[in-house]
Write a protein that holds these residues in place. Sequence first.
Motif, PDB file in Angstrom:
ATOM      1  N   SER A  29       0.832  -1.199   0.000  1.00 33.47           N
ATOM      2  CA  SER A  29       0.000   0.000   0.000  1.00 33.47           C
ATOM      3  C   SER A  29       0.872   1.257   0.000  1.00 33.47           C
ATOM      4  CB  SER A  29      -0.917   0.005   1.231  1.00 33.47           C
ATOM      5  OG  SER A  29      -1.642   1.209   1.321  1.00 33.47           O
ATOM      6  N   SER A  30       0.678   2.082  -0.996  1.00 34.31           N
ATOM      7  CA  SER A  30       1.372   3.373  -1.069  1.00 34.31           C
ATOM      8  C   SER A  30       0.513   4.341  -1.857  1.00 34.31           C
ATOM      9  CB  SER A  30       2.749   3.229  -1.731  1.00 34.31           C
ATOM     10  OG  SER A  30       2.624   2.787  -3.069  1.00 34.31           O
ATOM     11  N   LYS A  31       0.719   5.614  -1.626  1.00 34.74           N
ATOM     12  CA  LYS A  31      -0.061   6.646  -2.285  1.00 34.74           C
ATOM     13  C   LYS A  31       0.854   7.769  -2.720  1.00 34.74           C
ATOM     14  CE  LYS A  31      -3.889   9.913  -1.575  1.00 34.74           C
ATOM     15  NZ  LYS A  31      -4.869  10.448  -0.596  1.00 34.74           N
ATOM     16  N   SER A  32       0.758   8.145  -3.983  1.00 33.32           N
ATOM     17  CA  SER A  32       1.556   9.248  -4.524  1.00 33.32           C
ATOM     18  C   SER A  32       0.622  10.371  -4.935  1.00 33.32           C
ATOM     19  CB  SER A  32       2.373   8.781  -5.729  1.00 33.32           C
ATOM     20  OG  SER A  32       3.234   7.712  -5.392  1.00 33.32           O
ATOM     21  N   SER A  33       1.008  11.580  -4.597  1.00 33.01           N
ATOM     22  CA  SER A  33       0.189  12.742  -4.947  1.00 33.01           C
ATOM     23  C   SER A  33       1.094  13.955  -5.104  1.00 33.01           C
ATOM     24  CB  SER A  33      -0.876  12.996  -3.873  1.00 33.01           C
ATOM     25  OG  SER A  33      -0.264  13.235  -2.609  1.00 33.01           O
ATOM     26  N   LYS A  38       3.029  21.542  -7.178  1.00 33.69           N
ATOM     27  CA  LYS A  38       3.588  20.449  -7.965  1.00 33.69           C
ATOM     28  C   LYS A  38       4.705  19.686  -7.264  1.00 33.69           C
ATOM     29  CE  LYS A  38       0.774  21.481 -11.239  1.00 33.69           C
ATOM     30  NZ  LYS A  38      -0.434  20.650 -11.469  1.00 33.69           N
ATOM     31  N   GLU A  39       4.892  19.895  -5.959  1.00 37.11           N
ATOM     32  CA  GLU A  39       5.838  19.078  -5.225  1.00 37.11           C
ATOM     33  C   GLU A  39       5.260  17.679  -5.022  1.00 37.11           C
ATOM     34  OE1 GLU A  39       6.825  20.934  -1.578  1.00 37.11           O
ATOM     35  OE2 GLU A  39       8.015  22.535  -2.492  1.00 37.11           O
ATOM     36  N   SER A  40       6.125  16.670  -5.090  1.00 37.90           N
ATOM     37  CA  SER A  40       5.675  15.287  -4.949  1.00 37.90           C
ATOM     38  C   SER A  40       5.484  14.933  -3.477  1.00 37.90           C
ATOM     39  CB  SER A  40       6.691  14.333  -5.574  1.00 37.90           C
ATOM     40  OG  SER A  40       6.809  14.569  -6.964  1.00 37.90           O
ATOM     41  N   ASN A  41       4.474  14.118  -3.215  1.00 33.75           N
ATOM     42  CA  ASN A  41       4.203  13.645  -1.861  1.00 33.75           C
ATOM     43  C   ASN A  41       3.933  12.141  -1.922  1.00 33.75           C
ATOM     44  OD1 ASN A  41       3.507  13.810   0.990  1.00 33.75           O
ATOM     45  ND2 ASN A  41       1.386  13.494   0.335  1.00 33.75           N
ATOM     46  N   ASN A  64      11.322  13.244 -14.845  1.00 36.55           N
ATOM     47  CA  ASN A  64      11.888  13.909 -13.666  1.00 36.55           C
ATOM     48  C   ASN A  64      10.979  13.751 -12.447  1.00 36.55           C
ATOM     49  OD1 ASN A  64      14.110  14.817 -15.158  1.00 36.55           O
ATOM     50  ND2 ASN A  64      13.045  16.675 -15.782  1.00 36.55           N
ATOM     51  N   ASP A  65       9.679  13.905 -12.631  1.00 36.85           N
ATOM     52  CA  ASP A  65       8.749  13.735 -11.515  1.00 36.85           C
ATOM     53  C   ASP A  65       8.762  12.296 -11.001  1.00 36.85           C
ATOM     54  OD1 ASP A  65       8.054  16.364 -11.655  1.00 36.85           O
ATOM     55  OD2 ASP A  65       6.121  16.047 -12.639  1.00 36.85           O
ATOM     56  N   ASN A  66       8.767  11.342 -11.917  1.00 35.00           N
ATOM     57  CA  ASN A  66       8.771   9.944 -11.498  1.00 35.00           C
ATOM     58  C   ASN A  66      10.069   9.563 -10.799  1.00 35.00           C
ATOM     59  OD1 ASN A  66       6.219   9.537 -12.587  1.00 35.00           O
ATOM     60  ND2 ASN A  66       7.002   8.851 -14.558  1.00 35.00           N
ATOM     61  N   PHE A  67      11.172  10.131 -11.261  1.00 30.26           N
ATOM     62  CA  PHE A  67      12.448   9.830 -10.601  1.00 30.26           C
ATOM     63  C   PHE A  67      12.488  10.424  -9.196  1.00 30.26           C
ATOM     64  CE2 PHE A  67      17.020  10.635  -9.832  1.00 30.26           C
ATOM     65  CZ  PHE A  67      17.467   9.326  -9.893  1.00 30.26           C
ATOM     66  N   MET A  68      12.006  11.633  -9.038  1.00 28.96           N
ATOM     67  CA  MET A  68      11.962  12.239  -7.706  1.00 28.96           C
ATOM     68  C   MET A  68      11.022  11.455  -6.793  1.00 28.96           C
ATOM     69  SD  MET A  68      12.993  14.420  -5.571  1.00 28.96           S
ATOM     70  CE  MET A  68      14.014  15.397  -6.677  1.00 28.96           C
ATOM     71  N   GLU A  69       9.923  10.979  -7.328  1.00 32.90           N
ATOM     72  CA  GLU A  69       9.005  10.159  -6.545  1.00 32.90           C
ATOM     73  C   GLU A  69       9.694   8.878  -6.075  1.00 32.90           C
ATOM     74  OE1 GLU A  69       5.464   7.451  -8.010  1.00 32.90           O
ATOM     75  OE2 GLU A  69       4.817   9.555  -7.969  1.00 32.90           O
ATOM     76  N   LEU A  70      10.489   8.278  -6.950  1.00 39.51           N
ATOM     77  CA  LEU A  70      11.241   7.079  -6.575  1.00 39.51           C
ATOM     78  C   LEU A  70      12.214   7.368  -5.444  1.00 39.51           C
ATOM     79  CD1 LEU A  70      12.223   4.152  -7.027  1.00 39.51           C
ATOM     80  CD2 LEU A  70      13.713   5.041  -8.843  1.00 39.51           C
ATOM     81  N   LEU A  71      12.922   8.483  -5.533  1.00 40.30           N
ATOM     82  CA  LEU A  71      13.872   8.844  -4.477  1.00 40.30           C
ATOM     83  C   LEU A  71      13.158   9.040  -3.141  1.00 40.30           C
ATOM     84  CD1 LEU A  71      16.134  11.436  -6.378  1.00 40.30           C
ATOM     85  CD2 LEU A  71      16.602   9.018  -5.949  1.00 40.30           C
TER      86      LEU A  71
END
Length: 442
Positions: A29-33, A38-41, A64-71
């Motif tokens: 279970s995880s949630k990305s928003s 436009k900052e990732s959470n 870039n957004d997906n990579f930051m989300e991964l980090l």
Amino acid sequence: MRGITVLAGSSHPGLAQSIVERLGIKLGSSKSSKFSNKESNVEIGESVREQDVYIIQSGCGNVNDNFMELLIMIAACKTASAKKVTAVIPCFPYARQPETPYKKSGIPAPRMPPQDVSKINNLYDGQLQDTRGPESPSSEVPNGIPTPLSPTSKSLSVMSFPDEVPAEDNTPLATPKVKHQRTESTSVQGLRGISTISRSQSNVEVHPLVPQLPATSGVSNTSGYRHWSARCGTLIANMLMAAGADHIITMDLHDPQFQGFFDIPVDDLRGQPLMMKYIKEKVPDYKKAVIVSPDAGGAKRATAIADKLNMDFALIHKERRVAAGSELILVGDVKDRVCILIDDIVDTSFTITRAAALLTQSGATRIYSLITHGILSGDAIERIKNSTIDEVVVSNSVPQEEHLANLPGRLTTFDISGVFAEAIRRIHNGESVSFLFEQTPY
């Protein structure tokens, strides 16, 4: 399987679901928003304490957004006391930018944009001077060496194209290159100083000893400044390690040297077994077909498949001239035969569509294109529609639903979820993954 948690990023949830179904476990279970700015959470919805965590996030879409989300997900799991965090990145982002920004000759890899010439002159207060002078297509150089535009005979299939997009590593030398000469090595004076001439049975190349700026820039470098472009291979690796990644799993890195930027284990899985399986099952009478590499860089990848399947091999070589555009030369016989183009990534599709045009001109009856990562950005779909390629086969390392809808009947996918699921199972149980380099797990 105990002690394992698989989480999915927002880039490719379908692939993550297929992987956990093959593993026989539930997706974590995880949630990305995103916030309004436009900052990732990222929120992790279950405990990962003392768990082996595998985070599946492909380098596609909004890279870039997906990579930051991964980090952020990696850092969150490490903060939550995960035992081990493995980043599963089927299509690795920035994999085409690991090399140095200069050629061995000192010439910048990318061409200098014309608008930057005036900036450099202003920066160095006019110290950069143009010492080359005007060039004429009909001019000749000393020792009777003709210009690159002089006619030469070729026994190979050739097709010329104008330069549609700048190429990073193909900046032409300002000095001429002539084919089909046979003499020994010597030195020449008068071509902007002393130059060395490397002559072989089939080539003559004149290379200045002093590094030169690209021919399109209009200036020669006398101040010591070298125009360059940043490469971020080491940065990407350092960011993943700094976030807390303990292991990386990916597939068909564009440049294998990328693994050397990491201080942690990197498993670079291969798409070759899946491609070979597709050829055996879907290409009629495949033994009589020809495996073709669309460029010299992919020759090793294509020859490996050709050798294992005992098939013929052909190579398309791109040669860039001083005044003309790029020229494609086919090495091999494809007349009245089925051709299978092999490559690791298709983005704008310039390479494969040009290669297909040359194969058709050379007498190929049907053309397949097998690609590991089908990014297909920009006008790639339209170029494929207007090309002579009969079928494009890509993996589902990136979402392909939209591409399948836009290219019906000519785009096919093969599933890589089984390979990644087996790799995760073997790594979690402490088993070797070398089996997956040569065989498919299903």
